[in-house]
Write an enzyme that holds these catalytic residues in place. Structure first.
Site, PDB file in Angstrom:
ATOM      1  N   LYS A 127      13.405   8.296   3.764  1.00  0.00           N
ATOM      2  CA  LYS A 127      11.954   8.196   3.982  1.00  0.00           C
ATOM      3  C   LYS A 127      11.360   7.013   3.231  1.00  0.00           C
ATOM      4  O   LYS A 127      10.633   6.197   3.794  1.00  0.00           O
ATOM      5  CB  LYS A 127      11.266   9.487   3.508  1.00  0.00           C
ATOM      6  CG  LYS A 127       9.747   9.368   3.444  1.00  0.00           C
ATOM      7  CD  LYS A 127       9.095  10.598   2.849  1.00  0.00           C
ATOM      8  CE  LYS A 127       9.108  10.669   1.345  1.00  0.00           C
ATOM      9  NZ  LYS A 127       7.870  10.329   0.642  1.00  0.00           N
ATOM     10  N   ASN A 128      11.677   6.921   1.928  1.00  0.00           N
ATOM     11  CA  ASN A 128      10.990   5.927   1.109  1.00  0.00           C
ATOM     12  C   ASN A 128      11.460   4.503   1.373  1.00  0.00           C
ATOM     13  O   ASN A 128      10.820   3.557   0.931  1.00  0.00           O
ATOM     14  CB  ASN A 128      11.105   6.290  -0.381  1.00  0.00           C
ATOM     15  CG  ASN A 128      10.205   7.470  -0.712  1.00  0.00           C
ATOM     16  OD1 ASN A 128       9.337   7.832   0.080  1.00  0.00           O
ATOM     17  ND2 ASN A 128      10.421   8.083  -1.873  1.00  0.00           N
ATOM     18  N   PRO A 177      -1.967   4.645 -10.398  1.00  0.00           N
ATOM     19  CA  PRO A 177      -2.789   3.467 -10.111  1.00  0.00           C
ATOM     20  C   PRO A 177      -2.015   2.421  -9.292  1.00  0.00           C
ATOM     21  O   PRO A 177      -0.800   2.519  -9.156  1.00  0.00           O
ATOM     22  CB  PRO A 177      -3.109   2.917 -11.505  1.00  0.00           C
ATOM     23  CG  PRO A 177      -2.040   3.435 -12.389  1.00  0.00           C
ATOM     24  CD  PRO A 177      -1.581   4.744 -11.811  1.00  0.00           C
ATOM     25  N   VAL A 178      -2.750   1.436  -8.748  1.00  0.00           N
ATOM     26  CA  VAL A 178      -2.088   0.355  -7.996  1.00  0.00           C
ATOM     27  C   VAL A 178      -2.373  -1.002  -8.639  1.00  0.00           C
ATOM     28  O   VAL A 178      -2.302  -2.035  -7.989  1.00  0.00           O
ATOM     29  CB  VAL A 178      -2.518   0.346  -6.508  1.00  0.00           C
ATOM     30  CG1 VAL A 178      -1.881   1.504  -5.752  1.00  0.00           C
ATOM     31  CG2 VAL A 178      -4.035   0.358  -6.364  1.00  0.00           C
ATOM     32  N   ASP A 179      -2.711  -0.968  -9.949  1.00  0.00           N
ATOM     33  CA  ASP A 179      -3.051  -2.216 -10.638  1.00  0.00           C
ATOM     34  C   ASP A 179      -1.912  -3.238 -10.559  1.00  0.00           C
ATOM     35  O   ASP A 179      -2.151  -4.439 -10.398  1.00  0.00           O
ATOM     36  CB  ASP A 179      -3.417  -1.918 -12.106  1.00  0.00           C
ATOM     37  CG  ASP A 179      -2.342  -1.136 -12.846  1.00  0.00           C
ATOM     38  OD1 ASP A 179      -1.716  -0.251 -12.218  1.00  0.00           O
ATOM     39  OD2 ASP A 179      -2.109  -1.401 -14.038  1.00  0.00           O
ATOM     40  N   LEU A 180      -0.672  -2.768 -10.644  1.00  0.00           N
ATOM     41  CA  LEU A 180       0.457  -3.714 -10.628  1.00  0.00           C
ATOM     42  C   LEU A 180       0.630  -4.344  -9.250  1.00  0.00           C
ATOM     43  O   LEU A 180       0.995  -5.507  -9.125  1.00  0.00           O
ATOM     44  CB  LEU A 180       1.754  -3.009 -11.051  1.00  0.00           C
ATOM     45  CG  LEU A 180       1.719  -2.361 -12.434  1.00  0.00           C
ATOM     46  CD1 LEU A 180       3.015  -1.606 -12.708  1.00  0.00           C
ATOM     47  CD2 LEU A 180       1.482  -3.411 -13.509  1.00  0.00           C
ATOM     48  N   ILE A 195       8.379   9.705 -15.653  1.00  0.00           N
ATOM     49  CA  ILE A 195       7.831   8.747 -14.666  1.00  0.00           C
ATOM     50  C   ILE A 195       6.395   9.102 -14.287  1.00  0.00           C
ATOM     51  O   ILE A 195       5.518   8.246 -14.247  1.00  0.00           O
ATOM     52  CB  ILE A 195       8.718   8.692 -13.392  1.00  0.00           C
ATOM     53  CG1 ILE A 195      10.190   8.450 -13.763  1.00  0.00           C
ATOM     54  CG2 ILE A 195       8.200   7.633 -12.414  1.00  0.00           C
ATOM     55  CD1 ILE A 195      10.517   7.102 -14.347  1.00  0.00           C
ATOM     56  N   CYS A 253      -3.110  11.400  -7.134  1.00  0.00           N
ATOM     57  CA  CYS A 253      -2.586  12.502  -6.326  1.00  0.00           C
ATOM     58  C   CYS A 253      -2.064  13.560  -7.283  1.00  0.00           C
ATOM     59  O   CYS A 253      -2.145  13.395  -8.499  1.00  0.00           O
ATOM     60  CB  CYS A 253      -1.524  12.019  -5.356  1.00  0.00           C
ATOM     61  SG  CYS A 253       0.030  11.625  -6.109  1.00  0.00           S
ATOM     62  N   ARG A 295      -0.167   7.699   0.595  1.00  0.00           N
ATOM     63  CA  ARG A 295      -0.287   6.536  -0.274  1.00  0.00           C
ATOM     64  C   ARG A 295       0.484   5.324   0.235  1.00  0.00           C
ATOM     65  O   ARG A 295       0.077   4.186   0.015  1.00  0.00           O
ATOM     66  CB  ARG A 295       0.230   6.870  -1.671  1.00  0.00           C
ATOM     67  CG  ARG A 295      -0.554   7.902  -2.403  1.00  0.00           C
ATOM     68  CD  ARG A 295       0.111   8.168  -3.733  1.00  0.00           C
ATOM     69  NE  ARG A 295       0.218   6.959  -4.520  1.00  0.00           N
ATOM     70  CZ  ARG A 295      -0.743   6.474  -5.274  1.00  0.00           C
ATOM     71  NH1 ARG A 295      -1.879   7.105  -5.378  1.00  0.00           N
ATOM     72  NH2 ARG A 295      -0.563   5.362  -5.950  1.00  0.00           N
TER      73      ARG A 295
END
Ligand code: EPZ
Length: 428
Positions: free
Chosen positions: A22-23, A126-129, A332, A120, A96
């Site tokens: 999936k990923n 976060p998506v800062d990176l 993680i 979630c 996401r």
């Protein structure tokens, strides 16, 4: 909403074919936006998440055709022209991975407007990176009212991207954007998960120049355009690990086919330490448990090749009936123990303190109604249900359908007493 009911006690005997990852599939599908030619993905898992991303890609101008090929399910994605570079809050909130279209849209069209995903249940995420990587490549990023407005009217430019922490999604996002940037990009402290290698190999088959995937430094020389390609998705290591744990939990002997042991070595080492037997085969492995009870072992989640966070819930389920006490550390995601209270409804003895769970093995679990708030947590409850006395009913099965292809069919073929109850009302 569907539920899954399991009558515990059956040993598992048989063979389970592992689906495509999936990923990996989700990021490979996003790569189709980078070319005006068709990208044919084989060994595709048919999941709620891949269907969902397919619908988003259609809105952006991609023709998405699902078909049966010689090697099973295939998806052909063809984006001759990008008709929209917009992904709404509803689309990104529901999944996401939709956020991953940002980089390819920016690289192909020079602009995009994508909703921020938000947190979630497993953590803030976060998506800062992701955004810093795109900025390093020369994109202008503005945030307004929950949306990312990204612009690179004169194209992206190669750069050094040095991630302060290892992120699978941000590494993939940087790759998806940098392949069409001018000049060289170096991604430092890159993630090394097998899905990164799969994406790099697929991009290279499309004409990109990516090297070093699988190490912590990835080098990309930008090209002006990419071609279509045919690419086979790697086996799903989390599905592999989940069924390996299920076999160790229920006892018996299960052959996992169409997969690889090296993708789940950290898990297999722990299974063997606990007392299960693992025998590699040409296309996967046989997992067997002949001892009456496994021994408790400790695990700590880590980035690849360490013990995967996506297998932590399943391993916790396994430890609920092992002999002794197991310490499970999650490093993680900050909130990834929601399965613990649900496992306790089945009689497990678990104490959670921050990122650490202590699991004292009990001789038996007892069936109950349970539910979970994410995909891997849900499947851990199915695994526990395989040995719980009586019936376990797992609610909110839509989480499972996001990431496990025909779960009840695959387990049922090995003798598990498992069935789907269609459309029954959900227990709140
Ligand atoms: C991917 O998520 C997977 N999802 C996850 O699987 C998996 O658990 C995770 O990698 C770790 O292996 C997909 O591939 C779709 P990260 P991702 O970025 O990429 C922090 C499943 O069940 N971080 O490696 O989102 C983050 O909060 C899912 O299939 C930042 O701080 O994971 C986390 O603590 C669940 N800023 C850590 O990094 C960022 O910009 C690692 O996350 C990005 C991440």
């Amino acid at each position: 909403m569907d539920r899954i009911a399991i009558e515990g006690g059956a040993r598992l005997e048989g063979s389970i074919p592992i689906s495509g990852a999936k990923n990996s599939a989700l990021k490979l599908m996003a790569a189709a936006l980078l070319t005006d030619q068709p990208l044919r993905l084989t060994n595709m898992p048919r999941l709620a998440d891949t269907r969902f991303l397919g619908r988003l890609l259609q809105r952006l101008g991609t023709e998405v055709v699902e078909q049966d090929g010689a090697d099973g399910a295939e998806t052909v994605l063809h984006a001759p022209e990008i008709v929209s570079a917009f992904a709404s809050y509803d689309l990104v909130r529901q999944m996401r991975a939709s956020f991953n279209v940002l980089g390819p849209l920016l690289a192909r069209t020079g602009h995009a407007k994508i909703s921020l995903p938000g947190g979630c249940t497993i953590g803030a995420r976060p998506v800062d990176l992701h955004l810093k990587a795109l900025e390093a490549l020369g994109a202008r990023i503005d945030l307004h009212e929950g949306y990312v407005y990204a612009q690179a009217p004169r194209g992206l430019k190669g750069a050094v991207i040095d991630f302060p922490i290892v992120s699978v999604g941000a590494t993939e996002h940087a790759m998806l954007a940098a392949v069409l940037a001018q000049g060289e990009t170096v991604i430092k402290n890159a993630a090394r998960e097998p899905e990164i290698g799969d994406l790099a190999d697929c991009l290279n088959a499309m004409g990109a120049k990516v090297s070093g995937a699988g190490t912590d430094t990835i080098r990309i020389t930008g090209v002006s355009r990419l071609n279509g390609a045919t690419w086979s998705v790697i086996p799903d290591r989390i599905e592999t690990g989940t069924f390996a744990v299920a076999a160790a939990m229920a006892g018996g002997e299960v052959r996992l086919t169409k997969t690889r042991t090296d993708f789940v070595q950290a898990l297999l080492d722990k299974l063997v330490e606990a007392g299960a037997e693992v025998t590699p085969t040409d296309d996967g492995m046989i997992v067997k448990r002949s001892v009456k009870r496994l021994k408790a072992v400790d695990v700590t989640t880590e980035v690849y090749p360490g013990f995967a966070t996506d297998l932590q819930a399943q391993f916790m389920a396994l430890m609920t009936t092992a002999e002794g006490e197991s310490v499970i550390r999650e490093t993680i995601f900050e909130n990834r123990f929601m399965h613990a209270p649900e496992l306790m409804r089945l009689g497990a003895d678990i104490t959670v303190h921050g990122g650490e769970a202590r699991v004292k093995g009990v001789p038996t679990l007892r069936g109950a109604q349970v539910m979970a708030t994410d995909l891997r947590a849900s499947v851990s409850l199915v695994i526990a249900g395989l040995v719980a006395e009586g019936e376990t009913v797992v609610n909110r099965v839509y989480h499972l359908d996001r990431g496990f292809e025909r779960l009840e069919e695959k387990l049922g073929a090995c003798g598990a007493q498992i069935r789907r109850i269609k459309g029954a009302p959900e227990e709140e």
